[in-house]
Design a protein around this motif. Structure first.
Motif, PDB file in Angstrom:
ATOM      1  N   THR A 158      12.811  -9.511 -35.004  1.00  0.00           N
ATOM      2  CA  THR A 158      11.759  -9.564 -33.973  1.00  0.00           C
ATOM      3  C   THR A 158      12.135 -10.541 -32.870  1.00  0.00           C
ATOM      4  O   THR A 158      11.982 -10.249 -31.684  1.00  0.00           O
ATOM      5  N   ARG A 159      12.640 -11.716 -33.266  1.00  0.00           N
ATOM      6  CA  ARG A 159      12.987 -12.748 -32.283  1.00  0.00           C
ATOM      7  C   ARG A 159      14.071 -12.230 -31.338  1.00  0.00           C
ATOM      8  O   ARG A 159      13.944 -12.316 -30.117  1.00  0.00           O
ATOM      9  N   PHE A 160      15.134 -11.656 -31.908  1.00  0.00           N
ATOM     10  CA  PHE A 160      16.239 -11.228 -31.034  1.00  0.00           C
ATOM     11  C   PHE A 160      15.894  -9.965 -30.255  1.00  0.00           C
ATOM     12  O   PHE A 160      16.379  -9.779 -29.142  1.00  0.00           O
ATOM     13  N   TYR A 161      15.023  -9.124 -30.831  1.00  0.00           N
ATOM     14  CA  TYR A 161      14.567  -7.968 -30.066  1.00  0.00           C
ATOM     15  C   TYR A 161      13.761  -8.451 -28.849  1.00  0.00           C
ATOM     16  O   TYR A 161      13.920  -7.943 -27.734  1.00  0.00           O
ATOM     17  N   SER A 162      12.914  -9.464 -29.072  1.00  0.00           N
ATOM     18  CA  SER A 162      12.125 -10.021 -27.957  1.00  0.00           C
ATOM     19  C   SER A 162      13.060 -10.646 -26.919  1.00  0.00           C
ATOM     20  O   SER A 162      12.879 -10.459 -25.715  1.00  0.00           O
ATOM     21  N   TYR A 163      14.047 -11.407 -27.409  1.00  0.00           N
ATOM     22  CA  TYR A 163      15.017 -12.017 -26.487  1.00  0.00           C
ATOM     23  C   TYR A 163      15.717 -10.927 -25.675  1.00  0.00           C
ATOM     24  O   TYR A 163      15.869 -11.038 -24.460  1.00  0.00           O
ATOM     25  N   LEU A 164      16.145  -9.881 -26.392  1.00  0.00           N
ATOM     26  CA  LEU A 164      16.906  -8.815 -25.724  1.00  0.00           C
ATOM     27  C   LEU A 164      16.049  -8.131 -24.664  1.00  0.00           C
ATOM     28  O   LEU A 164      16.528  -7.852 -23.557  1.00  0.00           O
ATOM     29  N   GLU A 165      14.780  -7.885 -24.984  1.00  0.00           N
ATOM     30  CA  GLU A 165      13.867  -7.282 -24.009  1.00  0.00           C
ATOM     31  C   GLU A 165      13.763  -8.158 -22.756  1.00  0.00           C
ATOM     32  O   GLU A 165      13.624  -7.656 -21.650  1.00  0.00           O
ATOM     33  N   ASN A 166      13.805  -9.494 -22.960  1.00  0.00           N
ATOM     34  CA  ASN A 166      13.729 -10.407 -21.810  1.00  0.00           C
ATOM     35  C   ASN A 166      15.070 -10.486 -21.086  1.00  0.00           C
ATOM     36  O   ASN A 166      15.119 -10.523 -19.859  1.00  0.00           O
ATOM     37  N   PHE A 172      22.816  -8.748 -32.820  1.00  0.00           N
ATOM     38  CA  PHE A 172      21.844  -9.314 -33.766  1.00  0.00           C
ATOM     39  C   PHE A 172      20.672  -8.357 -34.016  1.00  0.00           C
ATOM     40  O   PHE A 172      20.127  -8.309 -35.106  1.00  0.00           O
ATOM     41  N   VAL A 173      20.288  -7.611 -32.977  1.00  0.00           N
ATOM     42  CA  VAL A 173      19.203  -6.633 -33.167  1.00  0.00           C
ATOM     43  C   VAL A 173      19.686  -5.538 -34.117  1.00  0.00           C
ATOM     44  O   VAL A 173      18.957  -5.133 -35.039  1.00  0.00           O
ATOM     45  N   ALA A 174      20.938  -5.074 -33.917  1.00  0.00           N
ATOM     46  CA  ALA A 174      21.502  -4.062 -34.820  1.00  0.00           C
ATOM     47  C   ALA A 174      21.570  -4.624 -36.247  1.00  0.00           C
ATOM     48  O   ALA A 174      21.136  -3.991 -37.213  1.00  0.00           O
ATOM     49  N   THR A 175      22.080  -5.866 -36.353  1.00  0.00           N
ATOM     50  CA  THR A 175      22.204  -6.530 -37.659  1.00  0.00           C
ATOM     51  C   THR A 175      20.838  -6.635 -38.334  1.00  0.00           C
ATOM     52  O   THR A 175      20.675  -6.248 -39.492  1.00  0.00           O
ATOM     53  N   GLY A 176      19.869  -7.191 -37.593  1.00  0.00           N
ATOM     54  CA  GLY A 176      18.529  -7.419 -38.153  1.00  0.00           C
ATOM     55  C   GLY A 176      17.871  -6.117 -38.579  1.00  0.00           C
ATOM     56  O   GLY A 176      17.287  -6.025 -39.666  1.00  0.00           O
ATOM     57  N   GLY A 177      17.984  -5.103 -37.713  1.00  0.00           N
ATOM     58  CA  GLY A 177      17.364  -3.806 -38.011  1.00  0.00           C
ATOM     59  C   GLY A 177      17.935  -3.200 -39.284  1.00  0.00           C
ATOM     60  O   GLY A 177      17.197  -2.766 -40.184  1.00  0.00           O
ATOM     61  N   ILE A 178      19.280  -3.177 -39.354  1.00  0.00           N
ATOM     62  CA  ILE A 178      19.943  -2.585 -40.533  1.00  0.00           C
ATOM     63  C   ILE A 178      19.607  -3.398 -41.788  1.00  0.00           C
ATOM     64  O   ILE A 178      19.363  -2.844 -42.860  1.00  0.00           O
ATOM     65  N   GLU A 179      19.548  -4.718 -41.636  1.00  0.00           N
ATOM     66  CA  GLU A 179      19.271  -5.591 -42.784  1.00  0.00           C
ATOM     67  C   GLU A 179      17.853  -5.358 -43.329  1.00  0.00           C
ATOM     68  O   GLU A 179      17.645  -5.274 -44.537  1.00  0.00           O
ATOM     69  N   VAL A 180      16.877  -5.250 -42.420  1.00  0.00           N
ATOM     70  CA  VAL A 180      15.485  -5.033 -42.862  1.00  0.00           C
ATOM     71  C   VAL A 180      15.377  -3.690 -43.599  1.00  0.00           C
ATOM     72  O   VAL A 180      14.787  -3.595 -44.680  1.00  0.00           O
ATOM     73  N   VAL A 181      15.997  -2.646 -43.017  1.00  0.00           N
ATOM     74  CA  VAL A 181      15.921  -1.310 -43.626  1.00  0.00           C
ATOM     75  C   VAL A 181      16.586  -1.329 -45.009  1.00  0.00           C
ATOM     76  O   VAL A 181      16.007  -0.851 -45.994  1.00  0.00           O
TER      77      VAL A 181
END
Length: 1473
Positions: A1183-1191, A1027-1036
């Motif tokens: 942001t949400r999944f990046y935060s989740y992943l960091e945790n 999801f972080v990969a998905t979200g990052g690519i989608e935002v860019v």
């Protein structure tokens, strides 16, 4: 192109509603062509809003008038208001002034403008003056209604393609501020109510919270809206790693005390009503009533967010239609941009506060339930305790109550998702007319397809949970029994067993993860298929033009629909789970409680302390199967009463009856005075030794020292490095059985009660200590107290005032020792059994007998015993074996670990290829998605046929879904590889860890890594990474698409991206630590609950219930504080990244409006805006999944800690294997043996040198802590010597592998351990022996009869810990294992300490017969067990005091061994006189 320009006609507004293009809707003169008035006309709607305002103004004036008439105007209306409210008042007056100016300029609008000016001035006054609750309620209603109606009206006007006049543009933002004031007042009102509760003394905070309260409770409106109250904490977290002390406390309104008090009152009322009405399922209703206000506020936020999202496609439609116009009105364009900003602001604020408020209220619900469950279990009746095991009650707290903390978010989703779906369907029908209807068919099909798919996943999940439970149960059992597994060298066998259980679990994990990939395809295909069908139907039916505004409105609407379609099945699943949890908790809360407490008031008129008359007691509620019958008992002040009888005769039940733990069916029980109780199975809390003895009482030095001395704890405490501040591990894991029992006894003595109920307190200590405890504690320290002592030690009975003999639940005989002995029967049987074990003292050695008699003749008094005790403690050493705190602080990573955990995750799982595959698939998926939407924008320009337009779009979109599938497949593969690799590494490391690791690490800590951390690795990390990969690519890509249409957006997008990375890092620094600390605050709540459940009888007996409830509330609040700040911090970062991305959207939409007509085609305007509208949601997703992943990645770090533990020496050294016949004799040489447990601790064995000749029986004796068990540990190499060596048949045991050594030694351990399974695999876990050999061993160890009588024979079930076999039988099982192995060396480690004399005799005779040629080393408490040894070894504090034949040692009256025997004989003599 002009058809779109006239779309206003299609919106249901009369084309002639305006007299001319520039006239205002604000006028009250609503001219219609037909002469009638239409309510759909904005002019009429605006007039109606004015009417509503006038009505509310009158209501407010009446409220003020009533206040004046009643004389209630007490100055509250003039109290100091915050600056925000004053600012809004000034704005209201400014709006009124604007209307006044317009009224003077335009005579036609004068009346309307004057009325509106008066309304705004009145609103300004109402912000400042609210003297009573009715006045403030009317004001709140007014502000809210006014703002919502005006917002709806203005939006409608703009979407219709008309412009707002100046006054409305000025007033609209102020209306929005009014709405915020209304919300702020609601929040303040609740705070005021809480404060008044606190002022009335209804709640007393556990800690002085004035200093440490969270900033939230002092924050202003803006600070609350933007979560800026968190800034100080996040600033601190940025500068240093946070710890628990840095996190501010939650206020009393969020505390567990407040929530549980509120809930308890409502629950009790409900129970009374229910008793009258007979209704059921009350728990959800009670929770709903308790937290109604909070639920409604969160619901309001959810509604606002749903409306904001539903409106966005209509706004896109207005934008595209605006771009079609050749002659544009800039004010309309700017109004559209303003609307877009407003919608984004409402969406962002409402969603953030919906989530935060839902979870905050959820936290209160969770705290309330955790507190009442804990309170309930302290009051649970015996029947209730039968219905709910300890594990179940802990689960109600750890799983069910915890799960309900998230229920509120899902509850609001349950109604807002269908509403969002309905609004989206409405938008589609509005845009496409009839063409939308066929598209609903595939939508419904996909919706229904989701249901069986969700059920399938749920089925897999359920099977996975069952397999996981089975693995965790076995893992827990193995970790708890690790010592015996290492001693028997069974690691490989149990390791492979865990591996096979994990394989079964892994099968369902793989199924679940692979099926989720199909779910992704379905999620992405549904909008494509639905839009293709709709476009086709619209083209065929010609119901709407397929132009840019239609195409992109439909796309935007389908995006709005995608979320509820995906979530509905999940919502259904969650609701079912919550229902199950609520039912489980409700079932527990309606259980019966203990009816009557113990009366603790001393009687004035007599010295009677206990009085039972005709008492009948039964554990069953029905009164069947009486546990005690016809009990009549009177015990006076200071009397010492002993209770004895065979196993199961009702001795402990008698004490329970006095404690009111057994329901009384008839008769009466009266206990006068305070109680102290010592249970049979010692119950110790984790904490220091001192905490356990004080048990909540203030420290009194004199009383404390008396308690310690009388319970023989003084020497032990001297030998603990931290003295009485030594930490005791979970369930007393680092204390011996004797130490735990003596701490319990000291707790009772320190309590200084009137009546003492002691349940067999001497069972876990040796004869020497038992005598000290009896004389020093029971006879001396408690000389003036009333004592009821249950005991198996017949030798002490002569010293008591009265003896009760129990048989079959009745007091058969009572009286003094001599009287009872004469009367015969049951009592005589008990005494004769004891006599026979005494005469077993080596009858072969006449000298021993003579020596014993000589010693016996010196009449030994209690004072002489004391002297014996002191003199035998030769060389007391101040630093003993427990040098450092045994239970180490749990290690937790600190600070930013950067990329290391991610690198570890990829390296360990060898997952570089799946990771690359996942990213590539996502990039391709996004590219094809962009191509399909680009095609729509281009096709609209070049006027292609509808068939080509729809066909090319559908083909590209559906092809892109293949890559969505591949992305999910790669993510699942990466996750599965990681799960396998990490589990294997963890188990390898743990099974090879030395015993010292298990001694200093609570089992729960290892289990947490094998359960919750591994679960995060199984399910959460792989998909979060995807999801972080998905979200990052989608935002860019979204920003790139927008920049292809309006390149200027990059000027803002790049600085925004840099700022966002900074904000994210700023947040993560604190969030990571908050999650880490939260990981350490949840476990204590569960541990405390589990511990309290086990000791509930003791807690009630000491009247400590209230203190335990208070402590639990404190622990729950600690956990809630971390949860609260973690959730708030997440919303803090999300609201900021949304605000930053809104700048990008604002830039893009402004350029679309400001460029000259024709520069950007409507198609590309639609494309740009359809992407712009998804930008904030994509950014929040990232942001949400990046935060989740960091945790989540912290779990990788935690498992990795235990993957590289220091390893034991190798199991086999191929170059140095002993001969298969070794040891052929069994001679053991100890040469200057020095042992320490850790490098920084002192020696435990200090240079022991001696030889155990082959075939001899060696007895090892010594007080607790003398080094007996350490000697055995070093023989089995659980601890390797730091100096000297051990030779067995001249082979140094440190030169060979552990498996080669341990397989050749046999042991019957101190605590007999059985594993869940069958008789066969308990006796022969490795499967090396035939059934005939096993039966032969069973016959020799006296178990054949009991096992052959069962139907399953060798497959007879053995339950957890062997609970379905008695302790004696378990000990015989251990003997059976030894008989099968037939080794030359046998060790008995205090093997007979916990069994009765009869089983002991069997054990000894079998060992004598079967192990004649073996070397047998016995560590024992019972003197008869040691006196028939060939040699006796006496240890004291790690030194060898004496080593010789028993006869030689007994010759010397001053020898430590002679004194030990003398003491035993002295007790026997007392018994016989």
């Amino acid at each position: 192109m002009r058809e779109a320009g006239m779309a206003g006609d299609n919106l249901g507004y009369p084309a002639t509603a305006l007299v001319d293009g520039s006239s205002s809707w604000s006028s009250w003169i609503c001219e219609q062509e037909g002469g009638g008035i239409t309510f759909a006309s904005p002019c009429v709607q605006r007039s109606l809003i004015d009417c509503v305002n006038v009505v509310l103004l009158v209501a407010y004036a009446i409220a003020l008038l009533v206040t004046c008439v009643r004389g209630q105007w007490d100055g509250r209306g003039r109290r100091r208001r915050r600056w925000e409210v004053a600012a809004v008042s000034v704005c209201c007056v400014a709006v009124a002034a604007t209307y006044a100016v317009i009224g003077f300029r335009d005579a036609t609008d004068a009346a309307a403008s004057i009325v509106r000016g008066v309304v705004w001035v009145s609103v300004a006054a109402s912000l400042q003056v609210q003297p009573t609750r009715p006045a403030s309620t009317v004001a709140l209603l007014w502000w809210t209604l006014f703002s919502l109606l005006i917002t709806a009206y203005n939006a409608e006007v703009l979407i219709s393609g008309y412009r707002l006049d100046v006054a409305e543009v000025v007033a609209w933002p102020v209306n929005f501020l009014l709405l915020l004031c209304a919300l702020s007042s609601l929040l303040q009102r609740s705070d005021g109510r809480k404060d008044s509760l606190d002022d009335n003394g209804l709640s007393e905070p556990l800690i002085d919270k004035a200093v440490h309260d969270s900033e939230l409770y002092r924050a202003g409106l803006f600070s609350q809206l933007t979560f800026s109250w968190l800034n100080p904490l996040l600033r601190l977290g940025r500068s240093k790693a946070l710890d628990l002390a840095d996190v501010p406390l939650i206020g009393s309104e969020d505390s567990a005390l407040q929530a549980s008090k509120k809930f308890s009152e409502a629950w009790n009322r409900h129970r009374q009503d229910k008793a009258r009405s007979g209704s059921t399922n009350g728990l959800p209703l009670v929770l709903f009533k308790c937290f109604l206000r909070e639920i409604v506020i969160a619901g309001f936020y959810a509604l606002m967010r749903t409306l904001a999202i539903a409106v966005s496609p209509a706004l896109l439609f207005a934008f595209v239609r605006y771009s079609y116009q050749e002659e544009r009105d800039l004010r309309v364009g700017l109004s559209l941009v303003g609307c877009l900003l407003l919608i984004k602001l409402v969406e962002s604020l409402s969603q953030r506060h919906w989530f935060f408020d839902s979870r905050r209220t959820g936290m209160r619900i969770r705290s309330a339930l955790m507190a009442v469950i804990f309170e309930k279990q302290l009051k649970l009746s015996s029947q209730g305790r039968k219905n709910h095991s300890t594990g179940e009650i802990v689960n109600y707290i750890a799983v069910d109550a915890y799960r309900l903390g998230d229920a509120l978010s899902w509850l609001h989703m349950a109604w807002s998702s269908p509403l969002q779906l309905a609004l989206a369907v409405g938008t589609l029908i509005w845009a496409l007319r009839l063409g939308a209807v066929p598209g609903l068919v595939p939508l419904i099909i996909f919706g229904f397809l989701n249901v069986p798919f969700a059920k399938l996943l749920q089925g897999y999940q359920a099977k996975f949970m069952v397999a996981q439970d089975e693995r965790l149960r076995s893992t827990s059992e193995i970790l708890n029994s690790m010592k015996i597994i290492k001693l028997q060298s069974w690691e490989e066998k149990f390791r492979s067993m865990i591996e096979s259980l994990r394989d079964a679990e892994f099968k369902w994990l793989r199924e679940t993860q692979m099926k989720k990939a199909y779910g992704a395809v379905m999620y992405w295909m549904s909008p494509t298929v639905v839009s293709a069908v709709m476009y086709t139907a619209t083209a065929i039916l010609g119901s709407a033009p397929l132009n840019a505004s239609t195409l992109f409105t439909v796309l935007a609407t389908l995006r709005v629909m995608a979320e509820p379609v995906r979530f509905l099945p999940e919502i259904l699943t969650m609701m079912i789970q919550y229902k199950v949890s609520l039912d489980r908790i409700e079932k527990f809360l309606i259980e019966d409680e203990i009816k009557e407490g113990v009366e603790r008031v001393p009687s004035d008129n007599s010295d009677i302390r206990v009085h039972v008359q005709d008492g009948n007691f039964s554990w069953n509620a029905s009164g069947a199967d009486l546990a005690l019958r016809n009990v009549n008992l009177r015990i006076r002040q200071g009397e010492k009463v002993a209770v004895c009888g065979a196993v199961g005769s009702g001795k402990s039940s008698l004490l329970y009856a006095l404690l009111r733990e057994i329901p009384r069916t008839s008769g009466s029980v009266e206990v006068f005075g305070s109680l102290a109780y010592v249970s049979q199975n010692s119950w110790i809390q984790s904490g220091t030794v001192r905490d356990n003895i004080l048990f909540g009482k203030p420290f009194n030095k004199e009383l404390y020292e008396k308690a310690i001395k009388s319970c023989a704890l003084d020497k032990d405490i001297e030998n603990f490095d931290h003295g009485d501040l030594t930490e005791i591990g979970q369930r007393g894991l680092n204390m011996s059985g004797g130490q735990k029992q003596r701490i319990q006894l000291a707790r009772a003595v320190y309590n200084d009660a009137d009546i003492y109920l002691l349940d067999d307190p001497f069972s876990a200590v040796d004869a020497h200590t038992a005598a000290v405890l009896f004389y020093d504690c029971v006879k001396t320290a408690l000389s003036k107290k009333t004592v009821v002592l249950v005991t198996h030690q017949v030798e002490f009975l002569t010293e008591t005032d009265r003896i009760l003999v129990m048989e079959g639940g009745q007091v058969n005989q009572q009286g003094k020792y001599a009287e009872l002995l004469e009367s015969g029967t049951a009592f005589e049987k008990l005494v004769s059994a004891h006599q026979s074990s005494v005469t077993a003292l080596d009858t072969t050695s006449q000298q021993n007998q003579v020596q014993g008699q000589q010693v016996l003749d010196d009449s030994i008094s209690p004072s002489a015993l004391l002297a014996t005790r002191q003199s035998s403690d030769i060389e007391v050493q101040t630093k003993g074996p427990s040098m450092i705190q045994l239970t180490e602080e749990e290690e937790k990573g600190i600070g930013d670990l950067g990329w290391k955990p991610y690198k570890d995750y990829i390296d360990v799982s060898k997952g570089f290829l799946p990771l690359c595959g996942m990213c590539t698939a996502q990039v391709l998926f996004t590219c094809f998605q962009i191509m399909s939407t680009y095609w729509l924008a281009v096709a609209v320009q070049i006027n292609v046929s509808s068939a080509l337009l729809v066909g090319a779009y559908s083909g590209l979109s559906i092809f892109s879904c293949c890559f969505a599938y591949l992305r999910s497949l790669f993510a699942a593969t990466l996750g599965l590889k990681a799960s396998k690799a990490f589990f294997t590494g963890l188990m390898d490391s743990v099974f090879k860890a030395p015993m010292s690791f298990f001694d200093s690490t609570p089992v729960g800590r290892i289990l947490a890594r094998a359960s919750s951390d591994l679960s995060i690795l199984d399910f959460d990390i792989p998909y979060s990474m995807a999801f972080v990969a998905t979200g990052g690519i989608e935002v860019v890509t979204t920003i790139l698409v927008m920049s292809t249409v309006t390149w200027q957006v990059l000027v803002v997008a790049i600085p925004v991206a840099i700022t966002m990375v900074y904000v994210q890092r700023y947040y993560v620094a604190s969030a990571r630590e908050l999650v880490r600390i939260n990981g350490t605050t949840k476990a204590p709540v569960m541990n405390y609950a589990a511990e309290s459940i086990l000791g509930v009888v003791t807690i009630r007996a000491f009247a400590a219930t209230d203190r335990f409830i208070r402590n639990n509330l404190q622990l729950v609040d600690n956990d809630a504080t971390l949860f609260f700040h973690t959730v708030a911090a997440q919303e803090w970062v999300l609201i900021r990244v949304e605000a930053l991305q809104s700048l990008t959207i604002l830039t893009s939409s402004l350029f679309l409006i400001l460029v000259p007509p024709g520069v950007i085609s409507p198609g590309f305007a639609g494309l740009c805006l359809s992407y712009a509208l998804t930008l904030t949601s994509a950014q929040v997703f990232l942001t949400r999944f990046y935060s989740y992943l960091e945790n989540y990645i912290i779990s990788v770090e935690r498992i990795k800690q235990y993957m590289h533990l220091q390893s034991e020496p190798p199991a086999i050294i191929p170059d140095n294997r002993p001969p298969t016949s070794w040891p052929h004799e069994g001679r053991i040489d100890l040469q200057d043996l020095k042992v320490k447990y850790r490098p920084n601790t002192p020696l435990v064995l200090k240079g022991i040198t001696c030889t155990f000749p082959a075939g001899n029986r060696i007895g090892v004796v010594g007080r607790t802590g003398s080094g007996k068990s350490t000697l055995i540990s070093s023989l089995f190499r659980l601890v390797d010597p730091v100096g000297g060596r051990i030779l067995i048949d001249n082979l140094d045991i440190c030169s060979i592998g552990l498996k080669d050594l341990r397989a050749k030694l046999s042991i019957i351990p101190q605590e007999p351990t059985l594993f869940r399974g069958t008789v066969r695999n308990n006796l022969d876990p490795l499967g090396l022996h035939s059934d005939d050999e096993i039966w032969e061993a069973l016959e020799k160890c006296q178990l054949k009869r009991s096992i052959s009588s069962t139907a399953a024979l060798l497959d007879t079930v053995v339950s957890d810990d062997g609970d379905n076999w008695s302790v004696g039988q378990r000990q015989l099982f251990c003997l059976g294992r030894v008989l099968l192995r037939r080794n030359k060396i046998l060790v008995l480690d205090e093997a007979t300490a916990s069994i009765d004399s009869a089983t002991d005799a069997i054990l000894q005779s079998v060992i004598r017969k079967q192990f004649t040629s073996c070397t047998v080393i016995t560590i024992a408490h019972r003197v008869p067990t040691v006196t028939d040894s060939d040699r006796v070894m006496v240890l004291s504090y790690g030194k060898l005091l004496e080593y010789d034949t028993p006869a030689k040692l007994l010759e010397d009256k001053q020898s430590a061994f002679a004194k030990l025997v003398a003491e035993y004989w002295a007790n026997c003599k007392r018994n016989s006189t």
